[in-house]
Design a protein around this motif. Structure first.
Motif, mmCIF file in Angstrom:
data_model
loop_
_atom_site.group_PDB
_atom_site.id
_atom_site.type_symbol
_atom_site.label_atom_id
_atom_site.label_comp_id
_atom_site.label_asym_id
_atom_site.label_seq_id
_atom_site.Cartn_x
_atom_site.Cartn_y
_atom_site.Cartn_z
ATOM 1 N N GLU A 45 -17.622 -27.896 -10.509
ATOM 2 C CA GLU A 45 -17.964 -29.318 -10.432
ATOM 3 C C GLU A 45 -19.473 -29.494 -10.476
ATOM 4 O O GLU A 45 -19.983 -30.395 -11.142
ATOM 5 C CB GLU A 45 -17.422 -29.946 -9.144
ATOM 6 N N ARG A 46 -20.193 -28.650 -9.758
ATOM 7 C CA ARG A 46 -21.664 -28.716 -9.767
ATOM 8 C C ARG A 46 -22.217 -28.411 -11.152
ATOM 9 O O ARG A 46 -23.159 -29.062 -11.605
ATOM 10 C CB ARG A 46 -22.252 -27.728 -8.761
ATOM 11 N N GLU A 47 -21.660 -27.413 -11.799
ATOM 12 C CA GLU A 47 -22.116 -27.049 -13.145
ATOM 13 C C GLU A 47 -21.875 -28.183 -14.131
ATOM 14 O O GLU A 47 -22.709 -28.480 -14.969
ATOM 15 C CB GLU A 47 -21.400 -25.789 -13.629
ATOM 16 N N ARG A 48 -20.729 -28.813 -14.009
ATOM 17 C CA ARG A 48 -20.331 -29.871 -14.934
ATOM 18 C C ARG A 48 -21.139 -31.154 -14.724
ATOM 19 O O ARG A 48 -21.621 -31.761 -15.661
ATOM 20 C CB ARG A 48 -18.831 -30.132 -14.768
ATOM 21 N N PRO A 129 -27.881 -28.041 -13.478
ATOM 22 C CA PRO A 129 -28.115 -26.609 -13.348
ATOM 23 C C PRO A 129 -28.794 -26.047 -14.591
ATOM 24 O O PRO A 129 -28.628 -26.587 -15.699
ATOM 25 C CB PRO A 129 -26.731 -26.023 -13.150
ATOM 26 N N ALA A 130 -29.541 -24.975 -14.392
ATOM 27 C CA ALA A 130 -30.178 -24.313 -15.528
ATOM 28 C C ALA A 130 -29.097 -23.762 -16.449
ATOM 29 O O ALA A 130 -28.054 -23.294 -15.976
ATOM 30 C CB ALA A 130 -31.068 -23.188 -15.030
ATOM 31 N N PRO A 131 -29.316 -23.830 -17.753
ATOM 32 C CA PRO A 131 -28.314 -23.274 -18.679
ATOM 33 C C PRO A 131 -28.141 -21.783 -18.432
ATOM 34 O O PRO A 131 -29.092 -21.077 -18.117
ATOM 35 C CB PRO A 131 -28.917 -23.518 -20.063
ATOM 36 N N LYS A 132 -26.897 -21.338 -18.567
ATOM 37 C CA LYS A 132 -26.603 -19.921 -18.382
ATOM 38 C C LYS A 132 -27.134 -19.143 -19.584
ATOM 39 O O LYS A 132 -27.062 -19.619 -20.714
ATOM 40 C CB LYS A 132 -25.112 -19.704 -18.219
ATOM 41 N N ALA A 133 -27.620 -17.950 -19.288
ATOM 42 C CA ALA A 133 -28.136 -17.097 -20.360
ATOM 43 C C ALA A 133 -27.003 -16.674 -21.279
ATOM 44 O O ALA A 133 -25.901 -16.367 -20.819
ATOM 45 C CB ALA A 133 -28.814 -15.875 -19.765
#
Length: 136
Positions: A45-48, A129-133
């Motif tokens: 939920e946080r990521e979205r 959130p920062a984009p995932k690598a």
């Protein structure tokens, strides 16, 4: 199956005995260094949707263990005696039940009455959130 108490009744019972903070009041508290927002939502939920800037993430399933100083999972953020803790979820249901449980444990806290969804709709700041690598 007939339940002794529905989830909706649990939320209503919790709300009758805890401190609820309206969204505009919570937004006004964001810059107050004595307030710690705690996000109970699932990591996805946080990521979205993003999160309240400066909020501490505590997944709902770990709450009681992270707050209890006698637990091997205790988190120091909850030892801050000078903080007012404001918990939230997406709509205020999980956080209402959570804060009632914390109150039963002797931990003083409040919750964002209508949750992160109302925070967003009211124009409260949201950090993404920062984009995932890329692992390719």
């Amino acid at each position: 199956m007939t339940l002794k108490k529905t989830a909706a009744q649990m939320v209503a019972d919790a709300r009758a005995r805890i401190t609820e903070i309206e969204t505009p009041d919570a937004i006004a508290m964001l810059e107050d260094p004595s307030v710690q927002f705690v996000d109970l939502r699932d990591p996805r939920e946080r990521e979205r949707s993003g999160f309240i800037p400066g909020s501490f993430h505590c997944p709902r399933g770990m709450l009681e263990f992270w707050v209890d100083p006698d637990s091997p999972y205790f988190k120091e953020v909850f030892a801050q005696q000078d903080k007012k803790f404001v918990f939230h979820c997406a709509s205020g249901w999980r956080s209402a039940i959570s804060v009632a449980t914390l109150q039963d444990m002797g931990f003083d806290a409040a919750h964002l009455k209508e949750g992160f969804g109302a925070w967003e709709k009211a124009g409260g700041p949201v950090e993404k959130p920062a984009p995932k690598a890329d692992k390719s």
